[in-house]
Design a protein around this motif. Structure first.
Motif, short mmCIF file in Angstrom:
data_model
loop_
_atom_site.label_atom_id
_atom_site.label_comp_id
_atom_site.label_asym_id
_atom_site.label_seq_id
_atom_site.Cartn_x
_atom_site.Cartn_y
_atom_site.Cartn_z
N LEU A 142 0.83 -1.04 -0.09
CA LEU A 142 -0.01 0.15 -0.16
C LEU A 142 0.89 1.26 -0.02
CD1 LEU A 142 -2.92 1.27 0.27
CD2 LEU A 142 -2.62 1.24 2.62
N SER A 143 2.07 1.24 0.45
CA SER A 143 2.92 2.31 0.68
C SER A 143 3.36 2.74 -0.74
CB SER A 143 4.24 1.91 1.34
OG SER A 143 5.10 3.05 1.20
N GLU A 144 3.88 1.92 -1.53
CA GLU A 144 4.30 2.16 -3.13
C GLU A 144 3.01 2.45 -3.74
OE1 GLU A 144 7.09 0.22 -1.19
OE2 GLU A 144 5.20 -0.72 -1.54
N MET A 145 1.78 1.78 -3.49
CA MET A 145 0.47 2.22 -4.42
C MET A 145 0.06 3.78 -3.98
SD MET A 145 -1.68 1.49 -6.47
CE MET A 145 -3.41 1.98 -6.87
N THR A 146 0.23 4.02 -2.72
CA THR A 146 0.07 5.35 -2.40
C THR A 146 0.75 6.45 -3.12
OG1 THR A 146 -0.84 4.56 0.09
CG2 THR A 146 -0.47 6.92 -0.47
N ILE A 147 2.01 6.04 -3.17
CA ILE A 147 3.04 7.13 -3.88
C ILE A 147 2.68 7.22 -5.31
CG2 ILE A 147 5.28 7.55 -4.46
CD1 ILE A 147 6.04 6.29 -1.68
N ARG A 148 2.60 6.10 -6.00
CA ARG A 148 2.28 6.07 -7.29
C ARG A 148 0.96 6.82 -7.72
NH1 ARG A 148 3.60 0.29 -7.09
NH2 ARG A 148 1.26 -0.30 -7.39
N THR A 149 -0.18 6.63 -6.95
CA THR A 149 -1.32 7.24 -7.18
C THR A 149 -1.25 8.67 -7.08
OG1 THR A 149 -2.49 5.25 -6.60
CG2 THR A 149 -3.81 7.29 -6.43
N ARG A 150 -0.63 9.05 -5.75
CA ARG A 150 -0.35 10.58 -5.79
C ARG A 150 0.55 11.33 -6.97
NH1 ARG A 150 -0.62 14.14 -1.48
NH2 ARG A 150 -2.74 13.22 -1.16
N GLU A 151 1.46 10.45 -7.37
CA GLU A 151 2.15 11.04 -8.53
C GLU A 151 1.38 11.27 -9.84
OE1 GLU A 151 6.51 9.06 -7.46
OE2 GLU A 151 5.16 8.01 -8.62
N SER A 152 0.58 10.08 -10.07
CA SER A 152 -0.49 10.11 -11.05
C SER A 152 -1.39 11.36 -11.00
CB SER A 152 -1.08 8.86 -11.15
OG SER A 152 -0.25 7.87 -11.57
N ALA A 153 -1.99 11.60 -9.92
CA ALA A 153 -2.76 12.63 -9.75
C ALA A 153 -2.21 13.88 -9.83
CB ALA A 153 -3.69 12.49 -8.26
N LEU A 154 -0.83 13.96 -9.40
CA LEU A 154 -0.15 15.47 -9.53
C LEU A 154 0.00 15.59 -11.11
CD1 LEU A 154 2.19 15.37 -6.50
CD2 LEU A 154 0.53 17.29 -7.18
N TYR A 155 0.50 14.69 -11.69
CA TYR A 155 0.71 15.13 -13.22
C TYR A 155 -0.30 15.44 -13.83
CZ TYR A 155 -0.36 10.66 -15.57
OH TYR A 155 -1.14 9.37 -16.18
N LEU A 156 -1.70 14.84 -13.44
CA LEU A 156 -2.80 15.19 -14.16
C LEU A 156 -3.15 16.79 -13.66
CD1 LEU A 156 -4.97 11.97 -13.66
CD2 LEU A 156 -3.95 12.92 -16.18
N SER A 157 -2.96 16.97 -12.45
CA SER A 157 -3.69 18.01 -11.82
C SER A 157 -2.70 19.30 -12.42
CB SER A 157 -3.67 18.18 -10.31
OG SER A 157 -4.48 17.09 -9.87
N VAL A 158 -1.21 19.31 -12.33
CA VAL A 158 -0.34 20.26 -12.52
C VAL A 158 -0.43 20.50 -14.04
CG1 VAL A 158 1.18 19.83 -10.40
CG2 VAL A 158 1.62 18.97 -12.64
N MET A 159 -0.52 19.66 -14.97
CA MET A 159 -0.60 19.72 -16.40
C MET A 159 -1.77 20.27 -16.94
SD MET A 159 2.58 19.92 -17.64
CE MET A 159 3.10 20.70 -16.22
N GLY A 160 -2.72 19.78 -16.22
CA GLY A 160 -4.33 20.09 -16.71
C GLY A 160 -5.03 20.53 -15.88
N ASN A 161 -6.43 20.29 -15.72
CA ASN A 161 -7.70 20.91 -14.90
C ASN A 161 -7.55 20.07 -13.58
OD1 ASN A 161 -10.24 21.07 -13.70
ND2 ASN A 161 -10.70 21.88 -15.61
N ALA A 162 -7.26 21.07 -12.40
CA ALA A 162 -7.06 20.44 -11.36
C ALA A 162 -8.06 20.02 -10.65
CB ALA A 162 -6.31 21.41 -10.36
N THR A 163 -9.43 20.47 -11.10
CA THR A 163 -10.65 19.94 -10.52
C THR A 163 -11.20 18.54 -11.15
OG1 THR A 163 -11.40 22.33 -10.16
CG2 THR A 163 -13.12 20.72 -10.27
N THR A 164 -10.98 18.66 -12.50
CA THR A 164 -11.64 17.28 -13.06
C THR A 164 -10.45 16.16 -13.55
OG1 THR A 164 -10.82 18.01 -15.42
CG2 THR A 164 -13.15 18.95 -14.45
N GLY A 165 -9.25 16.61 -13.23
CA GLY A 165 -8.03 15.39 -13.37
C GLY A 165 -7.99 15.16 -15.03
N GLU A 166 -8.38 16.03 -15.89
CA GLU A 166 -8.06 15.83 -17.22
C GLU A 166 -6.82 16.82 -17.68
OE1 GLU A 166 -11.93 14.36 -19.48
OE2 GLU A 166 -11.90 16.53 -19.04
#
Length: 236
Positions: A142-166
């Motif tokens: 779960l530790s690695e999964m949590t880190i991977r998921t935060r990273e994915s959510a971040l690249y979507l948020s910083v490169m796109g729409n932080a509300t929709t995740g696109e």
């Protein structure tokens, strides 16, 4: 640009250094420096990256209150197996961008100009399956999964729409492949502060669509110094 010898496994940190939000030599990064860089460069608020910054201090090879981008390569701290853009540490370079690995993300969500949380979850699933197949040392808790998921959510948020995740594919691809902010391509810093409240719903979708299952017989750990032996820190 940051010297390649100083790069980290994280395209976000590398991009911040390449644009001068972090020290361009990739060294002497403190928690306040990282918090300011995340806000100034991406509008990411401290609550989203503070834990990662604190844990990164444990990788430092030269100071108790600062770390370098190179230090963050330490496997088993925030660096992990099944990266969406790097090789597993047991298989090769865990910090250099790898186009073959990135192909999984680059080919995701066909028929759309955007990546989204569901496609990010599918990418995480495929990359984990590849890692489990090719690397008999893959650590998958779960530790690695949590880190991977935060990273994915971040690249979507910083490169796109932080509300929709696109996020537009053209922005994300530059971000990973060239480790720079795609300003020339039309990207702009998020007008919406990226907080726990904005990122958690995106993470939830990523987690659910990744169809994640932990590996039996493993327990979560974090490498607490460069001198730690993973066989000691990990499950006995």
């Amino acid at each position: 640009m940051v010297f390649i010898s100083s790069l980290s496994p994280c395209p976000g940190l590398n991009a911040l250094a390449n644009h001068g939000y972090l020290p361009r030599d990739g060294k002497n990064i403190t928690i306040p420096i990282m918090m300011k860089a995340g806000n100034d460069g991406f509008n990411v608020q401290p609550e989203v990256i503070l834990l990662a910054a604190r844990v990164s201090l444990l990788t430092s090879t030269y100071a108790w209150d600062a770390f370098s981008l190179q230090d963050v390569r330490l496997h088993g701290n925030i660096e992990h197996d099944a990266s969406i853009s790097r090789m597993d540490e047991a298989l090769g370079s865990n910090w250099e961008f790898n186009e073959e690995i990135y192909t999984v993300l680059a080919n995701s969500n066909p028929g759309s100009d955007n990546y989204n949380a569901s496609s990010a979850g599918a990418v995480q699933h495929e990359r984990l399956q590849q890692s489990l197949r090719d690397n008999n040392q893959t650590h998958n808790t779960l530790s690695e999964m949590t880190i991977r998921t935060r990273e994915s959510a971040l690249y979507l948020s910083v490169m796109g729409n932080a509300t929709t995740g696109e996020a537009p594919k053209k922005f994300v691809d530059v971000f990973f492949r060239e480790e720079r902010l795609p300003i020339e391509e039309g990207w702009q810093r998020s007008p919406v502060p990226i907080t726990g409240d904005t990122i958690h719903p995106i993470e939830k979708i990523i987690f659910e669509t990744s169809d994640w299952v932990t590996s039996e017989g493993q327990c979560a750990w974090v490498r607490t110094s460069p001198g730690d032996d993973l066989d000691v820190v990990g499950p006995q």
